[in-house]
Motif scaffolding. Structure first.
Motif, PDB file in Angstrom:
ATOM      1  N   LEU A   1      -3.536   4.418  -3.165  1.00 29.67           N
ATOM      2  CA  LEU A   1      -2.790   5.621  -3.543  1.00 29.67           C
ATOM      3  C   LEU A   1      -1.282   5.390  -3.431  1.00 29.67           C
ATOM      4  CD1 LEU A   1      -2.704   8.569  -4.403  1.00 29.67           C
ATOM      5  CD2 LEU A   1      -2.968   9.206  -1.991  1.00 29.67           C
ATOM      6  N   SER A   2      -0.853   4.727  -2.352  1.00 34.82           N
ATOM      7  CA  SER A   2       0.578   4.524  -2.145  1.00 34.82           C
ATOM      8  C   SER A   2       1.178   3.659  -3.256  1.00 34.82           C
ATOM      9  CB  SER A   2       0.811   3.888  -0.770  1.00 34.82           C
ATOM     10  OG  SER A   2       2.157   3.548  -0.620  1.00 34.82           O
TER      11      SER A   2
ATOM     12  N   GLU B   1      -2.570  -6.107  -7.388  1.00 37.68           N
ATOM     13  CA  GLU B   1      -3.660  -5.635  -6.517  1.00 37.68           C
ATOM     14  C   GLU B   1      -4.668  -6.767  -6.329  1.00 37.68           C
ATOM     15  OE1 GLU B   1      -4.873  -3.046  -4.589  1.00 37.68           O
ATOM     16  OE2 GLU B   1      -6.620  -4.373  -4.433  1.00 37.68           O
ATOM     17  N   ALA B   2      -5.041  -7.019  -5.079  1.00 32.17           N
ATOM     18  CA  ALA B   2      -5.937  -8.142  -4.792  1.00 32.17           C
ATOM     19  C   ALA B   2      -7.386  -7.882  -5.204  1.00 32.17           C
ATOM     20  CB  ALA B   2      -5.864  -8.480  -3.302  1.00 32.17           C
ATOM     21  N   ARG B   3      -7.824  -6.627  -5.115  1.00 30.48           N
ATOM     22  CA  ARG B   3      -9.204  -6.339  -5.516  1.00 30.48           C
ATOM     23  C   ARG B   3      -9.304  -6.325  -7.049  1.00 30.48           C
ATOM     24  NH1 ARG B   3      -9.127  -2.527  -0.780  1.00 30.48           N
ATOM     25  NH2 ARG B   3     -11.071  -2.810   0.401  1.00 30.48           N
TER      26      ARG B   3
ATOM     27  N   ARG C   1      -8.658   2.301  -0.433  1.00 34.91           N
ATOM     28  CA  ARG C   1      -9.641   3.046   0.373  1.00 34.91           C
ATOM     29  C   ARG C   1     -10.235   4.230  -0.394  1.00 34.91           C
ATOM     30  NH1 ARG C   1      -6.167   3.411   5.780  1.00 34.91           N
ATOM     31  NH2 ARG C   1      -4.628   2.343   4.461  1.00 34.91           N
TER      32      ARG C   1
ATOM     33  N   TRP D   1     -11.451  14.628   1.562  1.00 34.96           N
ATOM     34  CA  TRP D   1     -10.787  15.925   1.766  1.00 34.96           C
ATOM     35  C   TRP D   1      -9.273  15.843   1.779  1.00 34.96           C
ATOM     36  CZ3 TRP D   1     -14.046  15.255   6.538  1.00 34.96           C
ATOM     37  CH2 TRP D   1     -15.355  15.711   6.333  1.00 34.96           C
TER      38      TRP D   1
ATOM     39  N   VAL E   1      -1.240 -11.434  -3.195  1.00 33.99           N
ATOM     40  CA  VAL E   1       0.065 -11.943  -2.783  1.00 33.99           C
ATOM     41  C   VAL E   1      -0.093 -12.655  -1.442  1.00 33.99           C
ATOM     42  CG1 VAL E   1       2.384 -11.261  -2.036  1.00 33.99           C
ATOM     43  CG2 VAL E   1       1.334 -10.158  -4.021  1.00 33.99           C
TER      44      VAL E   1
ATOM     45  N   SER F   1      -0.076   4.442   3.757  1.00 36.93           N
ATOM     46  CA  SER F   1      -0.266   5.614   4.590  1.00 36.93           C
ATOM     47  C   SER F   1       0.134   5.414   6.052  1.00 36.93           C
ATOM     48  CB  SER F   1      -1.741   6.041   4.508  1.00 36.93           C
ATOM     49  OG  SER F   1      -1.911   7.202   5.252  1.00 36.93           O
TER      50      SER F   1
ATOM     51  N   GLY G   1      -2.076   7.598   8.121  1.00 34.81           N
ATOM     52  CA  GLY G   1      -3.506   7.379   7.937  1.00 34.81           C
ATOM     53  C   GLY G   1      -4.129   8.250   6.865  1.00 34.81           C
TER      54      GLY G   1
ATOM     55  N   LEU H   1      -4.220  10.712   3.233  1.00 35.86           N
ATOM     56  CA  LEU H   1      -3.753  10.670   1.842  1.00 35.86           C
ATOM     57  C   LEU H   1      -2.326  11.213   1.755  1.00 35.86           C
ATOM     58  CD1 LEU H   1      -7.014  12.124   0.261  1.00 35.86           C
ATOM     59  CD2 LEU H   1      -6.222   9.753   0.041  1.00 35.86           C
TER      60      LEU H   1
HETATM   61  C1  LIG Z   1     -14.223   6.326   5.092  1.00 35.62           C
HETATM   62  C2  LIG Z   1     -12.824   6.906   4.936  1.00 35.62           C
HETATM   63  C3  LIG Z   1     -12.657   8.281   4.961  1.00 35.62           C
HETATM   64  C4  LIG Z   1     -11.376   8.825   4.831  1.00 35.62           C
HETATM   65  N1  LIG Z   1     -11.254  10.192   4.776  1.00 35.62           N
HETATM   66  C5  LIG Z   1     -10.046  10.739   4.515  1.00 35.62           C
HETATM   67  C6  LIG Z   1      -9.935  12.128   4.207  1.00 35.62           C
HETATM   68  O1  LIG Z   1     -10.947  12.851   4.110  1.00 35.62           O
HETATM   69  N2  LIG Z   1      -8.687  12.626   4.005  1.00 35.62           N
HETATM   70  C7  LIG Z   1      -7.554  11.846   4.054  1.00 35.62           C
HETATM   71  O2  LIG Z   1      -6.436  12.386   3.882  1.00 35.62           O
HETATM   72  N3  LIG Z   1      -7.635  10.502   4.284  1.00 35.62           N
HETATM   73  C8  LIG Z   1      -8.847   9.931   4.495  1.00 35.62           C
HETATM   74  N4  LIG Z   1      -8.960   8.569   4.623  1.00 35.62           N
HETATM   75  C9  LIG Z   1      -7.733   7.757   4.598  1.00 35.62           C
HETATM   76  C10 LIG Z   1      -7.209   7.494   3.151  1.00 35.62           C
HETATM   77  O3  LIG Z   1      -8.232   6.880   2.419  1.00 35.62           O
HETATM   78  C11 LIG Z   1      -5.977   6.599   3.202  1.00 35.62           C
HETATM   79  O4  LIG Z   1      -4.942   7.253   3.902  1.00 35.62           O
HETATM   80  C12 LIG Z   1      -5.387   6.230   1.838  1.00 35.62           C
HETATM   81  O5  LIG Z   1      -6.374   6.006   0.866  1.00 35.62           O
HETATM   82  C13 LIG Z   1      -4.503   4.994   2.032  1.00 35.62           C
HETATM   83  O6  LIG Z   1      -3.887   4.607   0.829  1.00 35.62           O
HETATM   84  P1  LIG Z   1      -2.889   3.363   0.844  1.00 35.62           P
HETATM   85  O7  LIG Z   1      -2.484   3.121  -0.556  1.00 35.62           O
HETATM   86  O8  LIG Z   1      -1.839   3.569   1.863  1.00 35.62           O
HETATM   87  O9  LIG Z   1      -3.754   2.117   1.399  1.00 35.62           O
HETATM   88  P2  LIG Z   1      -5.027   1.404   0.765  1.00 35.62           P
HETATM   89  O10 LIG Z   1      -5.864   2.382   0.036  1.00 35.62           O
HETATM   90  O11 LIG Z   1      -5.655   0.640   1.859  1.00 35.62           O
HETATM   91  O12 LIG Z   1      -4.400   0.423  -0.332  1.00 35.62           O
HETATM   92  C14 LIG Z   1      -3.875  -0.844  -0.019  1.00 35.62           C
HETATM   93  C15 LIG Z   1      -4.157  -1.768  -1.203  1.00 35.62           C
HETATM   94  O13 LIG Z   1      -3.560  -3.052  -0.969  1.00 35.62           O
HETATM   95  C16 LIG Z   1      -4.424  -4.040  -1.489  1.00 35.62           C
HETATM   96  N5  LIG Z   1      -4.072  -5.326  -0.867  1.00 35.62           N
HETATM   97  C17 LIG Z   1      -4.307  -5.724   0.412  1.00 35.62           C
HETATM   98  N6  LIG Z   1      -3.804  -6.972   0.608  1.00 35.62           N
HETATM   99  C18 LIG Z   1      -3.226  -7.356  -0.563  1.00 35.62           C
HETATM  100  C19 LIG Z   1      -2.531  -8.526  -0.988  1.00 35.62           C
HETATM  101  N7  LIG Z   1      -2.297  -9.562  -0.155  1.00 35.62           N
HETATM  102  N8  LIG Z   1      -2.089  -8.597  -2.275  1.00 35.62           N
HETATM  103  C20 LIG Z   1      -2.296  -7.562  -3.142  1.00 35.62           C
HETATM  104  N9  LIG Z   1      -2.954  -6.417  -2.789  1.00 35.62           N
HETATM  105  C21 LIG Z   1      -3.393  -6.320  -1.514  1.00 35.62           C
HETATM  106  C22 LIG Z   1      -5.810  -3.519  -1.102  1.00 35.62           C
HETATM  107  O14 LIG Z   1      -6.826  -4.132  -1.856  1.00 35.62           O
HETATM  108  C23 LIG Z   1      -5.659  -2.031  -1.387  1.00 35.62           C
HETATM  109  O15 LIG Z   1      -6.040  -1.695  -2.707  1.00 35.62           O
HETATM  110  C24 LIG Z   1     -10.232   7.987   4.717  1.00 35.62           C
HETATM  111  C25 LIG Z   1     -10.411   6.596   4.675  1.00 35.62           C
HETATM  112  C26 LIG Z   1     -11.697   6.061   4.761  1.00 35.62           C
HETATM  113  C27 LIG Z   1     -11.877   4.556   4.687  1.00 35.62           C
END
Ligand SMILES: Cc1cc2nc3c(=O)[nH]c(=O)nc-3n(C[C@H](O)[C@H](O)[C@H](O)COP(=O)(O)OP(=O)(O)OC[C@H]3O[C@@H](n4cnc5c(N)ncnc54)[C@H](O)[C@@H]3O)c2cc1C
Length: 392
Positions: free
Chosen positions: A19-20, A39-41, A47, A69, A149, A351, A359, A361
């Motif tokens: 999302l970020s 993106e690595a995946r 998440r 949620w 990366v 996050s 932590g 969204l």
């Molecule tokens: C089971 C579960 C339930 C949750 N429930 C809630 C909820 O109900 N409400 C809520 O607000 N939050 C919830 N969360 C938390 C929420 O999912 C996260 O806060 C949010 O999705 C984080 O987004 P992000 O982009 O910061 O990180 P991430 O989604 O972790 O994204 C990081 C990205 O970086 C990529 N990456 C990693 N290493 C590399 C690399 N070396 N090179 C390139 N890409 C790389 C990863 O593949 C990933 O796609 C939950 C999380 C989980 C796992």
């Protein structure tokens, strides 16, 4: 002293397509700044992961294996984004009794529904519709999936040289040059898996390594049924259990495209990663179905499907430190500083970097906003035209 070039010949590199990262790309796109996202995946969303319901019906909706949620009273950014992207949301189902199970052989206690899940909302079509709607609005050619990366090096002219590899084969890819970098990854993964030249300060590495990746230690199960039969029994689908395997259970039913409801119950597994691994997924799934049958009756013994995602098994989410993390520790404080003195045009987002909603969204959006404003301090006005950050 390194000369920092500011003429923006090279794009801003966004590392991570959760999302970020996607929200960073959306903001830069609106600000008409050049960017590339890596993106690595093989999939975007990080998440955020919604799995299509497997049942006899066409387009049975999607089940959230990551976040489900958001809380509109507190999550003003997410609520605003949901509005801007014109997504449909609905209230978490919480009508009817809540069950509490103290031990496997005992009849569960019943309580009237009483708690905050009633105020949370979910997205029609699953949380992946949030990232999906951002992706739809971004030019696909600027996004590279399956690309990891490894190393980020500062050039003499202030730009960055970025080394990457093909995630599946490990084959090195042509390096990329960027004027600015947004690292939108969980901080612990940054500390454990990325190399910087010059190296990050010890203080920054310590801080990055100290923030647990929220929910990375957990496993989430969703069990789908032809219908939400517990609702007819006056049960909300909510349960707390000391017997397990699931410790916290909620209704996760979703609307199918034809307007009917696909029943689903979701829950978090109470066993730690090592115990989950020893049991194995098949055994764990059988135990989950038998727990749901204890709680919700015989109909629960006939699910359409049992979905289980153990996030500790996802190396692009859970770092080594996360796998042994105490699941109850939630660091809300985020990163004090989002850049290291040696890397003035590189910022940490994601996050866990958020100071207010680490932590969650909402935290992913808050941290992104802060990161983009740090890299583009002159862009406050154009940013406020596209994103209402002054409101919070
Ligand atoms: C089971 C579960 C339930 C949750 N429930 C809630 C909820 O109900 N409400 C809520 O607000 N939050 C919830 N969360 C938390 C929420 O999912 C996260 O806060 C949010 O999705 C984080 O987004 P992000 O982009 O910061 O990180 P991430 O989604 O972790 O994204 C990081 C990205 O970086 C990529 N990456 C990693 N290493 C590399 C690399 N070396 N090179 C390139 N890409 C790389 C990863 O593949 C990933 O796609 C939950 C999380 C989980 C796992």
């Amino acid at each position: 002293m390194t000369q920092i070039r500011r003429d923006n010949h090279n794009p801003t590199l966004i590392i991570g397509g959760g999302l970020s990262g996607l929200f960073s790309a959306w903001l830069l796109q609106q600000m008409q700044q050049p960017w590339v996202l890596v993106e690595a995946r093989d999939r975007l969303g990080g998440r955020i992961l919604s799995e299509p319901v497997v049942d006899q019906q066409p387009d049975g909706g999607a089940l959230d294996m990551g976040p489900s949620w958001y809380w509109p009273d507190m999550n003003l950014r997410i609520s605003t984004l949901v509005e801007i992207l014109q997504l449909n949301s609905y209230r978490q189902y919480a009508e009817g009794a809540v069950l509490r199970e103290s031990a496997a052989g005992q009849i569960p206690d019943k309580y009237p529904a009483q708690y905050s899940a009633g105020y949370s909302r979910r997205l029609e079509g699953g949380m992946a519709n949030l990232t999906g709607a951002l992706i739809e609005r971004l030019p696909a050619q600027r996004i590279k999936t399956g690309t990891r990366v490894n190393q980020i090096s500062l050039n003499d002219d202030g730009s960055y040289r970025v080394n990457m590899q093909h995630s599946a084969s490990g084959e090195p890819l042509t390096e990329l040059t960027a004027d600015k970098v947004i690292v939108a990854m969980p901080p612990r993964l940054v500390a454990e898996t990325l190399t910087f030249e010059p190296e990050l300060s010890v203080e920054m590495l310590d801080e990055l390594g100290s923030i647990p990746t929220w929910m990375a230690v957990h496993a989430k199960a969703v069990v789908s049924y032809p219908r939400a039969f517990w609702r007819e029994l006056g049960l909300s689908g909510m349960a707390a259990s000391q017997a397990g395997p699931l410790v916290e259970i909620h209704d996760a039913s979703v609307n199918r495209a034809d307007g009917t409801l696909a029943g689903a119950l979701m829950g978090f597994v109470g066993y730690n990663a090592a115990a989950r691994h020893t049991l194995g997924q098949d055994k764990l799934k059988t135990m989950i179905v038998s727990q749901l049958t204890r709680l919700f009756g015989d109909e629960a013994a006939q699910p359409d499907e049992v979905y289980l995602v153990d996030w500790t098994q996802e190396p692009l989410t859970a770092s080594a430190a996360d796998k042994v993390q105490n699941p109850h520790v939630h660091v809300l404080g985020g990163l004090e500083e989002i850049s290291d003195e040696a890397h003035p045009n590189l910022v940490f987002s994601g996050s866990e970097a958020s100071r207010t909603f680490g932590g969650y969204l909402e935290g992913a959006l808050e941290a992104t906003e802060r990161a983009v404003l740090a890299l583009y301090p002159d862009a406050e006005d154009s940013l406020s035209d596209v994103w209402e950050f002054r409101r919070w």
